[in-house]
Design a protein around this motif. Structure first.
Motif, mmCIF file in Angstrom:
data_model
loop_
_atom_site.group_PDB
_atom_site.id
_atom_site.type_symbol
_atom_site.label_atom_id
_atom_site.label_comp_id
_atom_site.label_asym_id
_atom_site.label_seq_id
_atom_site.Cartn_x
_atom_site.Cartn_y
_atom_site.Cartn_z
ATOM 1 N N VAL A 25 -44.022 42.313 21.241
ATOM 2 C CA VAL A 25 -44.764 42.662 20.775
ATOM 3 C C VAL A 25 -45.739 42.953 21.701
ATOM 4 C CG1 VAL A 25 -46.720 43.335 18.868
ATOM 5 C CG2 VAL A 25 -44.901 42.392 17.861
ATOM 6 N N LYS A 26 -45.751 44.358 22.085
ATOM 7 C CA LYS A 26 -47.074 44.309 23.527
ATOM 8 C C LYS A 26 -48.328 45.021 23.072
ATOM 9 C CE LYS A 26 -42.799 44.524 26.934
ATOM 10 N NZ LYS A 26 -42.097 44.325 26.082
ATOM 11 N N ASP A 27 -48.229 45.712 22.115
ATOM 12 C CA ASP A 27 -49.783 46.541 21.455
ATOM 13 C C ASP A 27 -50.127 46.382 20.536
ATOM 14 O OD1 ASP A 27 -52.106 47.982 20.865
ATOM 15 O OD2 ASP A 27 -51.167 49.559 23.126
ATOM 16 N N TYR A 28 -51.275 45.389 19.993
ATOM 17 C CA TYR A 28 -50.590 44.565 18.589
ATOM 18 C C TYR A 28 -51.829 45.915 17.797
ATOM 19 C CZ TYR A 28 -53.466 42.761 14.264
ATOM 20 O OH TYR A 28 -53.998 42.598 13.197
ATOM 21 N N GLU A 29 -52.443 46.241 18.103
ATOM 22 C CA GLU A 29 -53.299 47.393 17.673
ATOM 23 C C GLU A 29 -52.349 48.544 17.451
ATOM 24 O OE1 GLU A 29 -56.358 47.164 16.307
ATOM 25 O OE2 GLU A 29 -57.074 45.184 17.979
ATOM 26 N N GLN A 30 -52.102 48.898 18.068
ATOM 27 C CA GLN A 30 -50.731 50.206 17.602
ATOM 28 C C GLN A 30 -50.215 49.379 16.519
ATOM 29 O OE1 GLN A 30 -47.931 51.256 20.653
ATOM 30 N NE2 GLN A 30 -47.289 52.843 19.943
ATOM 31 N N ILE A 31 -48.968 48.673 16.551
ATOM 32 C CA ILE A 31 -48.278 48.327 15.697
ATOM 33 C C ILE A 31 -49.072 47.986 14.049
ATOM 34 C CG2 ILE A 31 -46.821 45.742 15.539
ATOM 35 C CD1 ILE A 31 -45.372 46.618 17.689
ATOM 36 N N TYR A 32 -50.399 47.410 14.410
ATOM 37 C CA TYR A 32 -51.180 46.832 13.021
ATOM 38 C C TYR A 32 -51.040 47.710 12.351
ATOM 39 C CZ TYR A 32 -54.307 45.046 9.976
ATOM 40 O OH TYR A 32 -53.966 44.247 8.461
ATOM 41 N N GLN A 33 -51.846 49.043 13.319
ATOM 42 C CA GLN A 33 -52.450 50.461 12.356
ATOM 43 C C GLN A 33 -50.933 50.979 11.796
ATOM 44 O OE1 GLN A 33 -54.948 51.670 11.720
ATOM 45 N NE2 GLN A 33 -56.130 49.466 12.959
ATOM 46 N N ARG A 34 -50.123 51.309 12.623
ATOM 47 C CA ARG A 34 -48.774 51.694 12.241
ATOM 48 C C ARG A 34 -47.947 51.577 11.181
ATOM 49 N NH1 ARG A 34 -43.344 51.685 13.371
ATOM 50 N NH2 ARG A 34 -43.822 49.816 14.886
ATOM 51 N N SER A 35 -48.242 49.740 10.731
ATOM 52 C CA SER A 35 -48.227 48.889 9.346
ATOM 53 C C SER A 35 -48.608 49.397 8.815
ATOM 54 C CB SER A 35 -47.816 47.540 9.934
ATOM 55 O OG SER A 35 -49.460 46.670 9.874
ATOM 56 N N LEU A 36 -50.520 49.384 8.860
ATOM 57 C CA LEU A 36 -50.931 49.955 7.082
ATOM 58 C C LEU A 36 -51.340 51.593 6.617
ATOM 59 C CD1 LEU A 36 -54.397 48.874 8.450
ATOM 60 C CD2 LEU A 36 -52.629 47.758 7.232
ATOM 61 N N VAL A 37 -50.833 52.130 7.843
ATOM 62 C CA VAL A 37 -50.673 53.854 7.260
ATOM 63 C C VAL A 37 -48.588 53.785 6.577
ATOM 64 C CG1 VAL A 37 -50.004 55.803 8.146
ATOM 65 C CG2 VAL A 37 -51.520 54.925 9.060
ATOM 66 N N ASP A 38 -48.130 52.440 7.250
ATOM 67 C CA ASP A 38 -46.244 53.566 6.795
ATOM 68 C C ASP A 38 -46.065 51.487 6.724
ATOM 69 O OD1 ASP A 38 -43.794 54.334 5.569
ATOM 70 O OD2 ASP A 38 -43.569 54.587 7.573
ATOM 71 N N PRO A 39 -46.649 50.995 5.401
ATOM 72 C CA PRO A 39 -46.154 49.527 5.299
ATOM 73 C C PRO A 39 -45.028 49.498 4.513
ATOM 74 C CG PRO A 39 -47.835 50.012 3.521
ATOM 75 C CD PRO A 39 -48.060 51.518 4.623
ATOM 76 N N MET A 93 -45.510 32.450 4.325
ATOM 77 C CA MET A 93 -45.075 33.893 6.247
ATOM 78 C C MET A 93 -46.245 33.088 6.215
ATOM 79 S SD MET A 93 -44.954 37.682 4.831
ATOM 80 C CE MET A 93 -45.759 37.890 6.824
ATOM 81 N N PHE A 94 -47.014 33.628 8.054
ATOM 82 C CA PHE A 94 -47.912 33.792 8.806
ATOM 83 C C PHE A 94 -49.000 34.911 8.066
ATOM 84 C CE2 PHE A 94 -45.042 31.811 12.664
ATOM 85 C CZ PHE A 94 -45.506 30.868 12.618
ATOM 86 N N MET A 95 -49.676 34.585 7.886
ATOM 87 C CA MET A 95 -50.541 36.221 6.631
ATOM 88 C C MET A 95 -52.050 36.114 8.286
ATOM 89 S SD MET A 95 -48.585 36.566 4.362
ATOM 90 C CE MET A 95 -49.909 37.530 3.074
ATOM 91 N N ILE A 96 -53.134 35.502 9.165
ATOM 92 C CA ILE A 96 -53.833 35.695 9.654
ATOM 93 C C ILE A 96 -52.444 34.977 10.926
ATOM 94 C CG2 ILE A 96 -55.814 36.171 10.259
ATOM 95 C CD1 ILE A 96 -56.949 35.902 7.550
ATOM 96 N N THR A 97 -53.238 35.302 12.397
ATOM 97 C CA THR A 97 -52.421 34.641 13.814
ATOM 98 C C THR A 97 -52.410 35.383 14.622
ATOM 99 O OG1 THR A 97 -49.681 33.551 14.341
ATOM 100 C CG2 THR A 97 -50.014 35.572 12.823
ATOM 101 N N PRO A 98 -52.362 34.550 15.229
ATOM 102 C CA PRO A 98 -52.570 35.402 16.765
ATOM 103 C C PRO A 98 -50.326 36.210 16.941
ATOM 104 C CG PRO A 98 -53.368 33.582 17.767
ATOM 105 C CD PRO A 98 -52.797 33.086 15.848
ATOM 106 N N LEU A 99 -50.887 36.993 18.262
ATOM 107 C CA LEU A 99 -49.115 37.464 18.462
ATOM 108 C C LEU A 99 -49.523 36.996 20.294
ATOM 109 C CD1 LEU A 99 -48.646 40.722 17.055
ATOM 110 C CD2 LEU A 99 -47.905 38.442 16.476
ATOM 111 N N PRO A 100 -48.697 36.343 20.833
ATOM 112 C CA PRO A 100 -48.914 36.249 22.349
ATOM 113 C C PRO A 100 -49.624 37.349 22.991
ATOM 114 C CG PRO A 100 -47.023 35.963 21.526
ATOM 115 C CD PRO A 100 -47.171 36.332 20.306
ATOM 116 N N CYS A 101 -49.934 38.535 22.768
ATOM 117 C CA CYS A 101 -50.372 38.985 23.447
ATOM 118 C C CYS A 101 -51.804 39.324 23.032
ATOM 119 C CB CYS A 101 -49.504 40.493 23.204
ATOM 120 S SG CYS A 101 -49.860 41.488 22.174
#
Length: 635
Positions: free
Chosen positions: A29-43, A424-432
């Motif tokens: 994962v190189k862009d957390y914000e983009q993927i996180y927002q997409r995951s909220l819109v279409d979980p 599973m992990f719920m709140i956690t960093p990603l390497p990016c």
């Protein structure tokens, strides 16, 4: 003074550590914000995409059916977690890749390729099937940290049986309670195990538990330490003899399971005396664990991953046994603790096995930090790429030591917050992601969390409140075994519409979460959750004790220690001998992990007029801080 400085540092959020450019470029994962927002819109789309990375015997008709508070994930799908952990790998080049490197505390090493591990699991499954274990049966596993512990879990899952792993540090009574609740007719144990230079006599403890349970049909015993142990005719059998008999020779097909079929029960402490049997299922759990480990630890084919936990706890289930195998990675499993025979033990393992990913607890880090920089300095830790922590919040001082001394300021720390129940992990960093020492950072993609007041309203930036999860996630517990009403009451009724984690937290203006601790009467000691009611029940079971209350007191190594307040019966008198007797008694009833650090004899416990013990008053007195409102005190 040092504690005050740590508190002030914890509240400082201006220290930010940014990931190296090459780390981001090579991450899953190189862009957390983009993927996180997409995951909220279409979980559902997000999790369907994650599920598609695994193999299914039959695809799902619907990603999520949400009948509040019960969720069904991948409705209609057929799968088995063992198919994805082993079967699919042995059809590829990974068949000859190392799956498991195991090192015993005395120093012996065993290695298993994916093909070899699959063969051993098949033998174990063949034995269990021959003894009568079938789909849906519960099998209790009470073992040391040895390869057969992993194989036993996988063999159960392969057959569609439900495993219930009990930590090898628990007492016979605690084991007995868990066998009875799960109604396990089959128990797997070992003659003993090594821990800090001592042999833990697991078979003897198991005998104490099973002797009072008439429905236990079979006890399988793995030879580990070579001790002579009593074997009950018709019930107890040696594992090595079984696998070398016709029972161990059948070729066992992996059972086709519904995605919602139970995988395991894991008992966790609650605020009442009875442990909760948290139940996880094959499909959603498999998807959540696979994607979370792959992304958070940025799993690559060349990695060697070392999680220092015990499979008797959820970290071992998700991130020693199932997660690494689902990701097709190589795991190191070590039998012993961090400081035996010296504080360099883990660092020697990192050097010897070229470990690249290390996942451990703040308790262990604080203990090793106390031994100084000299020990890690003796070993080559240059193979390390990522570090991780689990079990409790890590204080900034320990975080920095881990980052600088172990990771040489080039290994980001994945400070993971999750629970037995979340799977599973719920709140956690990603390497990016940029890191803040002491913060678990941001929610994992697909996870919607917040900090709210008792009415469920968001509290705003930097204000403490209750940590809640606002929508279902795949690896969530299915229910509490045999008690769906308790599942609803404990997790969903406290703040209607959301899952109440039981933890307090705050969220800063950057959306970073800071976990503050438990809101209920559960004590975390060295990352292990222990219910106050269970410990108090153990104390009161002693003939000299009239009443008891226990609290957690902060400790710089263990996170917390247990302080017990005891009212004795008139026939007994306080003494040092009585203190030691009560501490030993709790250890006998619950296991060494639950032993109080101190016993305080007290004439009267502070109670409300309705009879509820006010533990916060006891804690305030112990800590020398204001007691707050005591208007409801009976006396």
């Amino acid at each position: 003074m040092e504690e005050r400085e740590d508190i002030e540092t914890l509240l400082r959020e201006d220290e930010v550590i940014y990931p190296a450019k090459n780390l981001i470029e090579n991450a899953h994962v190189k862009d957390y914000e983009q993927i996180y927002q997409r995951s909220l819109v279409d979980p559902e789309g997000f999790w369907a995409e994650a599920a598609a990375e695994l193999e299914w015997f039959q695809p799902w008709e619907k990603v999520l059916h949400w009948d509040y508070p019960f969720a069904q994930w991948f409705v209609g799908a057929k799968c088995n977690i063992v198919h994805n952990a082993l079967d699919r790998h042995i059809k590829t080049w990974r068949r000859n890749k190392l799956a498991l490197i195991w090192e015993g505390e005395p120093g012996e090493v065993k290695v298993y390729s994916y093909l070899q591990l699959d063969q051993e699991v098949n033998k174990f499954a063949s034995v269990l099937k021959g003894l009568g274990v079938k789909k849906g049966d519960r099998v209790t596993i009470y073992m040391p940290r040895i390869p057969e512990q992993v194989m036993a879990m996988l063999a159960c899952a392969k057959l569609g049986a439900i495993h219930s792993v009990v930590y090898g540090g628990f007492s016979g009574e605690a084991l007995s309670d868990r066998i009875v609740d799960a109604e396990s007719r089959f128990v797997i144990t070992a003659d003993g195990g090594y821990r800090n230079g001592k042999v833990i006599e697991l078979k003897n403890i198991c005998d104490q538990a099973v002797s009072r349970i008439p429905f236990v049909k079979s006890v399988i015993v793995v030879r580990r330490v070579g001790h002579q142990v009593p074997m009950v005719a018709g019930r107890d059998q040696w594992y090595d003899e079984l696998i070398n008999s016709p029972l161990g020779s059948a070729n066992v097909a992996t059972e086709v399971m519904d995605a919602e079929d139970p995988l395991y029960i894991l008992y966790t402490s609650g605020t009442t005396g009875k442990p909760k049997g948290v139940m996880h299922v094959h499909g959603g759990y498999m998807v959540g664990v696979h994607r979370s480990l792959k992304w958070v630890f940025d799993i690559k084919d060349e990695d060697t991953y070392f999680c220092t936990a015990d499979p008797g706890w959820v970290t071992g289930h998700s991130y020693i046994v199932y997660g690494p195998l689902l990701c097709g990675t190589t795991s190191l499993m070590y039998e012993g603790g961090p400081s035996f025979p010296d504080p360099g033990r883990w660092w020697s393992l990192v050097e010897k096995h070229r470990v690249s990913l290390l996942y451990t607890t703040p308790t262990a880090i604080r203990g090793l930090m106390r031994s100084g920089d000299e020990w890690p300095g003796r070993y080559d830790l240059s193979s390390l790429r990522l570090l991780g922590t689990v079990g409790e919040p890590i204080n900034p001082k320990a975080w920095r030591w881990y980052y600088k001394t172990i990771g040489k300021e080039r290994c980001p720390i994945m400070d993971t917050w999750w629970q037995t129940e979340t799977g599973m992990f719920m709140i956690t960093p990603l390497p990016c992601l940029a890191l803040k020492p002491g913060s678990a950072t941001r929610p994992f993609p697909g996870i919607d969390v917040d900090v709210v007041d008792e009415k469920g309203q968001p509290v705003g930036a930097n204000k403490g409140g209750q940590l809640v999860i606002k929508r279902p996630w795949p690896a969530m517990l299915k229910t509490i075994y045999k008690d769906p009403d308790r599942y609803r009451e404990v997790y969903w009724d406290k703040i209607p519409g959301v899952y109440a984690t039981g933890d307090s937290a705050r969220k800063d203006e950057d959306g970073y979460f800071w976990i503050m601790g438990r809101m209920d009467d559960v004590i975390k000691v060295s990352g292990y959750r222990l219910g106050t009611a269970e410990i108090e029940s153990a104390l009161v079971s002693h003939p000299a004790v009239a009443e008891a209350a226990v609290i957690a007191k902060p400790h710089d190594i263990k996170g917390n220690v247990i302080i017990a307040f005891v009212t004795l019966k008139a026939s007994s008198s306080p003494s040092d001998e009585m203190k030691q007797e009560l501490i030993a008694h709790v250890g006998h009833v619950m296991g060494p992990i639950a032993k109080p650090a101190e016993i305080r004899f007290i004439d009267l416990l502070p109670k409300t007029r309705s009879g509820k013990i006010m533990r916060r008053v006891l804690k305030a007195r112990e800590m020398g801080i204001p007691e707050g409102d005591i208007s409801t005190l009976e006396d």
